[in-house]
Design an enzyme around this catalytic site. Structure first.
Site, PDB file in Angstrom:
ATOM      1  N   ASN A 131      49.612  33.621  47.251  1.00 18.25           N
ATOM      2  CA  ASN A 131      48.612  34.535  48.289  1.00 18.25           C
ATOM      3  C   ASN A 131      48.184  33.611  49.231  1.00 18.25           C
ATOM      4  OD1 ASN A 131      47.728  36.992  47.299  1.00 18.25           O
ATOM      5  ND2 ASN A 131      47.112  36.241  45.493  1.00 18.25           N
ATOM      6  N   GLU A 182      52.502  33.132  38.240  1.00 21.14           N
ATOM      7  CA  GLU A 182      52.013  31.543  38.552  1.00 21.14           C
ATOM      8  C   GLU A 182      50.948  31.250  37.566  1.00 21.14           C
ATOM      9  OE1 GLU A 182      51.938  31.544  43.286  1.00 21.14           O
ATOM     10  OE2 GLU A 182      50.389  32.625  42.498  1.00 21.14           O
ATOM     11  N   HIS A 210      48.386  33.816  36.732  1.00 20.76           N
ATOM     12  CA  HIS A 210      48.277  35.013  37.839  1.00 20.76           C
ATOM     13  C   HIS A 210      49.451  35.928  38.055  1.00 20.76           C
ATOM     14  CE1 HIS A 210      48.174  35.792  42.386  1.00 20.76           C
ATOM     15  NE2 HIS A 210      47.513  36.614  41.962  1.00 20.76           N
ATOM     16  N   SER A 216      43.079  35.550  41.834  1.00 20.48           N
ATOM     17  CA  SER A 216      44.301  35.598  42.998  1.00 20.48           C
ATOM     18  C   SER A 216      44.263  34.501  43.913  1.00 20.48           C
ATOM     19  CB  SER A 216      44.204  36.743  44.048  1.00 20.48           C
ATOM     20  OG  SER A 216      44.170  37.887  43.136  1.00 20.48           O
TER      21      SER A 216
HETATM   22  P1  NAD Z   1      39.905  46.079  39.817  1.00 23.40           P
HETATM   23  O1  NAD Z   1      38.711  46.423  40.917  1.00 23.40           O
HETATM   24  O2  NAD Z   1      41.056  47.177  40.228  1.00 23.40           O
HETATM   25  O3  NAD Z   1      39.287  46.013  38.472  1.00 23.40           O
HETATM   26  C1  NAD Z   1      38.346  45.187  37.905  1.00 23.40           C
HETATM   27  C2  NAD Z   1      37.699  45.619  36.822  1.00 23.40           C
HETATM   28  O4  NAD Z   1      36.781  44.687  36.197  1.00 23.40           O
HETATM   29  C3  NAD Z   1      36.995  46.924  37.182  1.00 23.40           C
HETATM   30  O5  NAD Z   1      37.392  47.973  36.330  1.00 23.40           O
HETATM   31  C4  NAD Z   1      35.427  46.682  36.849  1.00 23.40           C
HETATM   32  O6  NAD Z   1      34.824  47.715  35.961  1.00 23.40           O
HETATM   33  C5  NAD Z   1      35.553  45.349  35.799  1.00 23.40           C
HETATM   34  N1  NAD Z   1      34.520  44.363  35.674  1.00 23.40           N
HETATM   35  C6  NAD Z   1      33.936  43.854  36.632  1.00 23.40           C
HETATM   36  N2  NAD Z   1      32.915  42.941  36.239  1.00 23.40           N
HETATM   37  C7  NAD Z   1      33.389  42.903  34.922  1.00 23.40           C
HETATM   38  C8  NAD Z   1      32.311  42.058  33.996  1.00 23.40           C
HETATM   39  N3  NAD Z   1      31.561  41.134  34.350  1.00 23.40           N
HETATM   40  N4  NAD Z   1      32.859  42.413  32.801  1.00 23.40           N
HETATM   41  C9  NAD Z   1      33.968  43.377  32.406  1.00 23.40           C
HETATM   42  N5  NAD Z   1      34.448  44.024  33.303  1.00 23.40           N
HETATM   43  C10 NAD Z   1      34.181  43.823  34.750  1.00 23.40           C
HETATM   44  O7  NAD Z   1      40.416  44.897  40.280  1.00 23.40           O
HETATM   45  P2  NAD Z   1      41.828  44.374  40.195  1.00 23.40           P
HETATM   46  O8  NAD Z   1      42.674  44.702  41.220  1.00 23.40           O
HETATM   47  O9  NAD Z   1      42.429  44.580  38.703  1.00 23.40           O
HETATM   48  O10 NAD Z   1      41.593  42.768  40.286  1.00 23.40           O
HETATM   49  C11 NAD Z   1      41.155  41.882  39.145  1.00 23.40           C
HETATM   50  C12 NAD Z   1      41.377  40.222  39.306  1.00 23.40           C
HETATM   51  O11 NAD Z   1      42.935  40.284  39.423  1.00 23.40           O
HETATM   52  C13 NAD Z   1      40.798  39.933  40.498  1.00 23.40           C
HETATM   53  O12 NAD Z   1      40.519  38.366  40.201  1.00 23.40           O
HETATM   54  C14 NAD Z   1      41.919  39.935  41.544  1.00 23.40           C
HETATM   55  O13 NAD Z   1      41.939  39.009  42.407  1.00 23.40           O
HETATM   56  C15 NAD Z   1      43.329  39.561  40.541  1.00 23.40           C
HETATM   57  N6  NAD Z   1      44.562  40.241  40.979  1.00 23.40           N
HETATM   58  C16 NAD Z   1      44.548  41.215  41.594  1.00 23.40           C
HETATM   59  C17 NAD Z   1      45.929  41.843  42.187  1.00 23.40           C
HETATM   60  C18 NAD Z   1      46.041  43.163  42.668  1.00 23.40           C
HETATM   61  O14 NAD Z   1      47.065  43.473  43.275  1.00 23.40           O
HETATM   62  N7  NAD Z   1      45.266  43.968  42.625  1.00 23.40           N
HETATM   63  C19 NAD Z   1      46.891  41.068  41.860  1.00 23.40           C
HETATM   64  C20 NAD Z   1      46.863  39.929  41.160  1.00 23.40           C
HETATM   65  C21 NAD Z   1      45.813  39.316  40.908  1.00 23.40           C
END
Ligand code: NAD
Length: 283
Positions: A187, A149, A137, A116
């Site tokens: 963001n 993005e 993104h 993000s």
């Molecule tokens: P989340 O916490 O819901 O999920 C992350 C997952 O990654 C977890 O299930 C965890 O077990 C897994 N994980 C952690 N380390 C790992 C590894 N080394 N190998 C494999 N799996 C691993 O997080 P999220 O909200 O899905 O966010 C994930 C990414 O997407 C982040 O970089 C976040 O900034 C980005 N993002 C999030 C959103 C949102 O609205 N939540 C939107 C756009 C981008």
């Protein structure tokens, strides 16, 4: 084309739905078995919902569900043409994963990060093939929101950009190429949407509910607190900290103390059943 997705949490599961709905094969990987089980149930439930709402037929949904394989073995992503990473928002942890992914996949495979906020060029610094690394993104819920993005790092090749724009279109998305600055476009703008709302709450200017209601009243689809609960209060705080650090601790990006407390109390929003609001069903 086979798409590998690393991280089966909020975003990974949504990206997987988007891919299988477009007819692509998916290998969805997470470290934790319980996350894999939860992701499987979530994907099935979302496909059922699409059938109920008349967005797809039962037959098409069932066919799509056969296209996703969920695994806690990283080695299973080896045949993937594109790997999209959606793990925790931490540069070092992402880089550690990318080193393993690069060693597994074919030399012409593309690795994309759904970060993000973290500058793509800075993540690519430790990669062997930075020309095949890019930011892709998605927005939450990833299977519904159209915007993607696309962020090119300094060393990302034109071919990689073109292939990811083409993939975004196959997924039915509207790709927007953004410059590689912390937080990219959305963001960076959104930081103050959340931060200022929390500061106002702490000062007693208005309540969580009042702020959300008022912001919706002027046309936002969701208020800042509802949106933080959807994103994940924990993930949102990581993003805010990341943007703040990368802009050399500019005070205008500083996180709000209120959010730190919610994270400490595990009030992470929909995914834990409670954040700024309470939820019956988790996620
Ligand atoms: P989340 O916490 O819901 O999920 C992350 C997952 O990654 C977890 O299930 C965890 O077990 C897994 N994980 C952690 N380390 C790992 C590894 N080394 N190998 C494999 N799996 C691993 O997080 P999220 O909200 O899905 O966010 C994930 C990414 O997407 C982040 O970089 C976040 O900034 C980005 N993002 C999030 C959103 C949102 O609205 N939540 C939107 C756009 C981008």
């Amino acid at each position: 084309m086979t798409i590998g997705i690393c991280g089966a949490g909020t975003m990974g599961a949504g990206i997987a739905i988007s891919c299988i709905q477009a007819g692509l094969d998916v290998v969805l990987y997470d470290l934790h078995d319980e996350v894999c089980t939860k992701a499987q149930a979530y994907i099935k439930a979302q496909m059922d919902k699409a059938v109920e709402r008349g967005k797809t037929t039962r037959e098409t949904a069932d066919e799509a569900l056969t296209k996703v394989r969920i695994t806690s073995e990283l080695g299973d992503i080896q045949p993937c043409d594109v790997v999209i990473e959606a793990i925790v928002e931490n540069k070092e942890i992402k880089q550690e994963l990318f080193a393993k992914v690069e060693a597994l996949v074919a030399p012409n495979a593309i690795i994309a990060t759904n970060t993000s906020s973290i500058a793509v060029t800075s993540i690519a610094a430790t990669l062997q093939r930075p020309e095949q690394f890019i930011g892709m993104h998605f927005f939450n819920p990833a299977h519904i929101m159209k915007l993607v993005e696309v962020i090119r790092g300094v060393k990302t090749s034109d071919e990689t950009v073109e292939r990811i724009i083409a993939l975004s279109k196959v997924l039915g998305k509207s790709p927007a190429v953004a410059k590689d600055v912390p937080g990219f476009i959305v963001n960076r703008v959104a930081r103050n949407f959340y931060n200022e709302a929390m500061r106002m709450c702490t000062e007693g200017v208005a309540s969580v509910e009042q702020i959300d209601t008022i912001m919706k009243g002027i046309g936002f689809k969701m208020g800042p607190f509802e949106l933080m609960d959807l994103i994940g209060v924990d993930t949102n705080l990581q993003v805010t900290k990341s943007v703040w650090e990368q802009y050399f601790y500019e005070p205008r990006f500083a996180p709000a103390l209120m959010q730190e407390q919610y994270v400490q109390a595990k009030l992470w929003g929909r995914k834990t059943g409670e954040g700024f609001y309470k939820y019956d069903n988790k996620k």
